[in-house]
Every structure is written in structure tokens, then in C-alpha cells.
Design a protein around this motif. Sequence first.
Motif, PDB file in Angstrom:
ATOM      1  N   VAL A  89     -48.219 -18.451  31.438  1.00  9.07           N
ATOM      2  CA  VAL A  89     -49.024 -19.392  32.209  1.00  9.07           C
ATOM      3  C   VAL A  89     -50.443 -18.847  32.349  1.00  9.07           C
ATOM      4  O   VAL A  89     -50.645 -17.642  32.502  1.00  9.07           O
ATOM      5  CB  VAL A  89     -48.400 -19.620  33.607  1.00  9.07           C
ATOM      6  CG1 VAL A  89     -49.223 -20.616  34.406  1.00  9.07           C
ATOM      7  CG2 VAL A  89     -46.960 -20.090  33.462  1.00  9.07           C
ATOM      8  N   GLU A  90     -51.423 -19.735  32.292  1.00 12.02           N
ATOM      9  CA  GLU A  90     -52.815 -19.322  32.444  1.00 12.02           C
ATOM     10  C   GLU A  90     -53.104 -19.100  33.925  1.00 12.02           C
ATOM     11  O   GLU A  90     -53.218 -20.058  34.699  1.00 12.02           O
ATOM     12  CB  GLU A  90     -53.752 -20.386  31.879  1.00 12.02           C
ATOM     13  CG  GLU A  90     -55.201 -19.957  31.809  1.00 12.02           C
ATOM     14  CD  GLU A  90     -55.433 -18.782  30.873  1.00 12.02           C
ATOM     15  OE1 GLU A  90     -56.305 -17.940  31.189  1.00 12.02           O
ATOM     16  OE2 GLU A  90     -54.752 -18.699  29.838  1.00 12.02           O
ATOM     17  N   LEU A  91     -53.200 -17.846  34.323  1.00 11.13           N
ATOM     18  CA  LEU A  91     -53.415 -17.490  35.722  1.00 11.13           C
ATOM     19  C   LEU A  91     -54.646 -16.610  35.844  1.00 11.13           C
ATOM     20  O   LEU A  91     -54.960 -15.836  34.948  1.00 11.13           O
ATOM     21  CB  LEU A  91     -52.210 -16.736  36.291  1.00 11.13           C
ATOM     22  CG  LEU A  91     -50.865 -17.464  36.352  1.00 11.13           C
ATOM     23  CD1 LEU A  91     -49.789 -16.498  36.821  1.00 11.13           C
ATOM     24  CD2 LEU A  91     -50.939 -18.666  37.289  1.00 11.13           C
ATOM     25  N   ASP A  95     -54.578 -15.450  41.322  1.00 12.31           N
ATOM     26  CA  ASP A  95     -53.323 -16.208  41.271  1.00 12.31           C
ATOM     27  C   ASP A  95     -52.131 -15.251  41.177  1.00 12.31           C
ATOM     28  O   ASP A  95     -51.111 -15.452  41.852  1.00 12.31           O
ATOM     29  CB  ASP A  95     -53.307 -17.139  40.058  1.00 12.31           C
ATOM     30  CG  ASP A  95     -54.263 -18.304  40.188  1.00 12.31           C
ATOM     31  OD1 ASP A  95     -54.573 -18.697  41.328  1.00 12.31           O
ATOM     32  OD2 ASP A  95     -54.704 -18.820  39.140  1.00 12.31           O
ATOM     33  N   VAL A  96     -52.258 -14.224  40.335  1.00  7.87           N
ATOM     34  CA  VAL A  96     -51.167 -13.264  40.181  1.00  7.87           C
ATOM     35  C   VAL A  96     -50.929 -12.519  41.489  1.00  7.87           C
ATOM     36  O   VAL A  96     -49.783 -12.328  41.918  1.00  7.87           O
ATOM     37  CB  VAL A  96     -51.459 -12.277  39.037  1.00  7.87           C
ATOM     38  CG1 VAL A  96     -50.381 -11.191  38.971  1.00  7.87           C
ATOM     39  CG2 VAL A  96     -51.553 -13.011  37.709  1.00  7.87           C
ATOM     40  N   VAL A  97     -51.993 -12.104  42.141  1.00 10.19           N
ATOM     41  CA  VAL A  97     -51.856 -11.373  43.402  1.00 10.19           C
ATOM     42  C   VAL A  97     -51.233 -12.264  44.470  1.00 10.19           C
ATOM     43  O   VAL A  97     -50.433 -11.798  45.298  1.00 10.19           O
ATOM     44  CB  VAL A  97     -53.218 -10.819  43.860  1.00 10.19           C
ATOM     45  CG1 VAL A  97     -53.102 -10.116  45.207  1.00 10.19           C
ATOM     46  CG2 VAL A  97     -53.766  -9.844  42.815  1.00 10.19           C
ATOM     47  N   ARG A  98     -51.546 -13.555  44.450  1.00 13.05           N
ATOM     48  CA  ARG A  98     -50.955 -14.488  45.428  1.00 13.05           C
ATOM     49  C   ARG A  98     -49.438 -14.594  45.294  1.00 13.05           C
ATOM     50  O   ARG A  98     -48.761 -14.979  46.254  1.00 13.05           O
ATOM     51  CB  ARG A  98     -51.581 -15.869  45.276  1.00 13.05           C
ATOM     52  CG  ARG A  98     -53.006 -15.968  45.788  1.00 13.05           C
ATOM     53  CD  ARG A  98     -53.501 -17.411  45.827  1.00 13.05           C
ATOM     54  NE  ARG A  98     -54.892 -17.449  46.253  1.00 13.05           N
ATOM     55  CZ  ARG A  98     -55.931 -17.567  45.431  1.00 13.05           C
ATOM     56  NH1 ARG A  98     -55.725 -17.674  44.108  1.00 13.05           N
ATOM     57  NH2 ARG A  98     -57.157 -17.573  45.901  1.00 13.05           N
ATOM     58  N   HIS A 133     -61.434 -14.000  39.809  1.00 12.11           N
ATOM     59  CA  HIS A 133     -61.399 -15.289  39.104  1.00 12.11           C
ATOM     60  C   HIS A 133     -61.295 -15.126  37.593  1.00 12.11           C
ATOM     61  O   HIS A 133     -61.392 -16.104  36.854  1.00 12.11           O
ATOM     62  CB  HIS A 133     -62.635 -16.102  39.472  1.00 12.11           C
ATOM     63  CG  HIS A 133     -62.762 -16.346  40.955  1.00 12.11           C
ATOM     64  ND1 HIS A 133     -61.861 -17.119  41.657  1.00 12.11           N
ATOM     65  CD2 HIS A 133     -63.659 -15.879  41.862  1.00 12.11           C
ATOM     66  CE1 HIS A 133     -62.211 -17.144  42.932  1.00 12.11           C
ATOM     67  NE2 HIS A 133     -63.289 -16.395  43.083  1.00 12.11           N
ATOM     68  N   GLN A 134     -61.085 -13.899  37.136  1.00 11.15           N
ATOM     69  CA  GLN A 134     -60.950 -13.655  35.700  1.00 11.15           C
ATOM     70  C   GLN A 134     -59.537 -13.980  35.242  1.00 11.15           C
ATOM     71  O   GLN A 134     -58.558 -13.791  35.962  1.00 11.15           O
ATOM     72  CB  GLN A 134     -61.272 -12.192  35.387  1.00 11.15           C
ATOM     73  CG  GLN A 134     -61.289 -11.864  33.901  1.00 11.15           C
ATOM     74  CD  GLN A 134     -61.826 -10.465  33.642  1.00 11.15           C
ATOM     75  OE1 GLN A 134     -62.568  -9.916  34.462  1.00 11.15           O
ATOM     76  NE2 GLN A 134     -61.457  -9.886  32.512  1.00 11.15           N
TER      77      GLN A 134
END
Length: 259
Positions: A89-91, A95-98, A133-134
Amino acid sequence: MTLAADRVTRTAGGRLILDGVSLGPEPGGVTGLLGPNGSGKSTLLRLLAGVLAPASGVVTLDGLPLPALRRRDVARRVAVVEQQSDTLVELTVADVVRLGRIPHRRAWTPPVPADEEAVRTALERTGLTDRAHQSWHTLSGGERQRVQIARALAQEPRELLLDEPTNHLDIQHQLDLLDLVAALPVTSVVALHDLNLAAMYCDRVAVLAHGRVVAAGTPAEVLTEALVADVYGVRAEITVPADGDRPHVRVLGTLTRGR
């Protein structure tokens, strides 16, 4: 003890992976798991996390067997950082940390301010604020490992399990990461290959060989030339500073090679 293994055994494909292993990490300390490849370190971490179940023996959290606890309750307490992580998935990094906040939220509910604060704090502690945001897929292996550490910190665990967290990291980031882990007010269990990093950062170490704990104690007690020879098959010179606290291991060569 908060998280402990008592005489756990695990088999896979008819092969004995762990054979009656007991481990009781000291609350608030850093316990290192040492041993050559195939000695059972990763399997033991997965048993402690409740991802795998022992064939015999028991893993307990606050004295209660893991199977008696709700999976969500365990997930709120115990965070795991695996050796390798990936996603199709494009994260973004944020997003991963969330994902570390999932055990603290009900399904389909939006994040609350406490969730976002935990994410911000985790990004700051791992030096990733400017990468928030990368895209995850644009990161190097070492950067991805730091993101996984941030995800685990966002989970706000009381127990942290790390499987070879210094893989793919350069020397500075290895030290930065272990500085961070050692400073956390949590009970940490970390599998390591580097004996000197273990000596520098671990309060206690347990050495596994062929699925059994062959030695356990402080690094100064455990890391001896005889043990390194027996477990790793190499000759080593071990020096201990005057305070007798943190030994240094200098590998001289394999046992089959002359000086």
C-alpha cells in the motif's frame, strides 16, 4: 516480572527450535538475546509477543498466561519491531507510524488528539519529523527500520521487543537507536548479533545456542572468551574496564585458523 517465558518449547517442521527456555526480563531494563543464526532468538521474541504459541511451557504478562488475555490488551502493552517490514500500500511515513495507535482505538473511529500527539512524539524521538509526508517506498532499509521503531513508540508500550533492530543501520544510527531504547521507561528485549553493542546497552543478556539458554546474567558475567568460543566458534580477547561493568570483545579469528 511483567513479561516472562517459563520453560517454553517450540517446534517447526518436526525440528526443535526452542527447548525449555525460560526468560524473565527485569522491569524497566534492557535484556539482550544473543546467539548465532538459528539459535531461536526470533522465535523466542514471537512467543513473548503472543504471535506464536509454545508447544509446552507458558508466556505470562503480569503473571497471567497470554492466552487468557484479550489480544487487544496484549497489543496495547507489547510492541514488536521485526527484522523486515514491507507494504504494498502507498503509505507515508506518518501513516506507518499511525498504525501504532490501532490497539488504542475502536474500529472505524477517527484518531483523537492524543493519537496524533503520540505520532508526533514518536517521529521526533526517532528523528523523522522532516520525513513525515515522504512515501515509505522511497526510504532506504535503515530509514524504514527507524520508521518501525517510531511506530512501536507511538503504540506507547510498556514492553518493547526488537528483533535485530540495528540491521541496515550505519554505526551512528545504531548507537542513536540503542541510546533511545535504553532511555525508554519500558521493559525491552532486543535480539542482537553485535556482542559489543549488547555489552554497551544491555543490563542483562541471555545467550541461546541450539534452542537453549546456555548463559544468562550481566554482560560482564556472561561474555567470556570461553563462551564466545563455545557458542560462536571464534577466538576472542575480552577486556573489562576497571569498573568491571561493560566488557569489550575483540574477535581474533575462527578456532580453526591460527593467529
